[in-house]
Design a protein around this motif. Structure first.
Motif, short mmCIF file in Angstrom:
data_model
loop_
_atom_site.label_atom_id
_atom_site.label_comp_id
_atom_site.label_asym_id
_atom_site.label_seq_id
_atom_site.Cartn_x
_atom_site.Cartn_y
_atom_site.Cartn_z
N CYS A 8 -32.55 21.27 -16.86
CA CYS A 8 -31.20 21.60 -16.31
C CYS A 8 -31.20 22.59 -15.10
O CYS A 8 -31.63 23.27 -14.89
CB CYS A 8 -30.46 22.44 -17.64
N GLU A 9 -30.71 21.63 -14.20
CA GLU A 9 -30.40 22.59 -12.91
C GLU A 9 -29.62 23.65 -12.88
O GLU A 9 -30.03 24.53 -12.19
CB GLU A 9 -29.96 21.48 -11.82
N LYS A 10 -28.81 23.85 -13.75
CA LYS A 10 -27.99 24.84 -13.88
C LYS A 10 -28.52 25.89 -14.58
O LYS A 10 -28.22 27.28 -13.94
CB LYS A 10 -26.32 24.40 -14.61
N CYS A 11 -29.12 25.59 -15.62
CA CYS A 11 -29.61 26.75 -16.33
C CYS A 11 -31.13 27.01 -15.89
O CYS A 11 -31.83 28.09 -16.04
CB CYS A 11 -29.93 26.52 -17.90
N GLN A 12 -31.55 26.15 -14.90
CA GLN A 12 -33.18 26.31 -14.41
C GLN A 12 -33.98 26.19 -15.55
O GLN A 12 -34.82 27.26 -15.81
CB GLN A 12 -33.15 27.52 -13.53
N LYS A 13 -33.94 25.52 -16.72
CA LYS A 13 -34.64 25.73 -18.04
C LYS A 13 -34.68 24.23 -18.44
O LYS A 13 -34.02 23.43 -18.27
CB LYS A 13 -34.20 26.65 -18.89
N GLU A 14 -35.98 24.13 -19.11
CA GLU A 14 -35.96 22.78 -20.10
C GLU A 14 -35.26 22.67 -21.29
O GLU A 14 -35.18 23.76 -21.96
CB GLU A 14 -37.58 22.55 -20.01
N VAL A 15 -34.49 21.70 -21.81
CA VAL A 15 -34.08 21.52 -22.82
C VAL A 15 -34.61 20.39 -23.38
O VAL A 15 -34.66 19.38 -22.57
CB VAL A 15 -32.36 21.59 -22.46
N ARG A 30 -26.05 15.96 -22.14
CA ARG A 30 -25.30 17.15 -21.82
C ARG A 30 -26.05 18.38 -22.21
O ARG A 30 -26.82 18.23 -23.04
CB ARG A 30 -23.90 17.31 -22.63
N CYS A 31 -26.56 19.24 -21.34
CA CYS A 31 -27.04 20.44 -21.58
C CYS A 31 -26.49 21.20 -22.92
O CYS A 31 -25.37 21.68 -22.99
CB CYS A 31 -27.21 21.28 -20.47
N GLU A 33 -27.14 24.27 -23.57
CA GLU A 33 -26.79 25.51 -23.28
C GLU A 33 -25.50 25.83 -22.46
O GLU A 33 -24.70 26.56 -22.77
CB GLU A 33 -27.81 25.99 -22.35
N CYS A 34 -25.13 24.92 -21.42
CA CYS A 34 -23.99 24.98 -20.41
C CYS A 34 -22.97 23.89 -20.56
O CYS A 34 -21.99 23.97 -20.00
CB CYS A 34 -24.58 25.34 -19.02
#
Ligand code: ZN
Length: 54
Positions: A8-15, A30-31, A33-34
């Motif tokens: 996720c570019e927004k969270c800067q983490k892997e999901v 869809r992420c 997280e966000c």
């Protein structure tokens, strides 16, 4: 059901998302997280046995 990993570019983490191939192809990822759709697919991991490549 296949497990897909995204970044996720927004969270800067892997999901990791479990979704059907149909959903995957529809680009409805869809992420969790966000809730954003700016997900970069990493690689597909399947629960089922990996097919042998002979
Ligand atoms: Zn996110």
């Amino acid at each position: 059901m296949p497990l897909y990993e995204f970044f996720c570019e927004k969270c800067q983490k892997e999901v990791a998302l479990t979704m059907t191939i149909k959903e995957r192809e529809a680009g409805s990822a869809r992420c969790p997280e966000c809730g954003g759709s700016g997900l970069q697919p990493l690689m597909a991991t399947f629960y089922s046995k990996t097919s042998k490549k002979s």
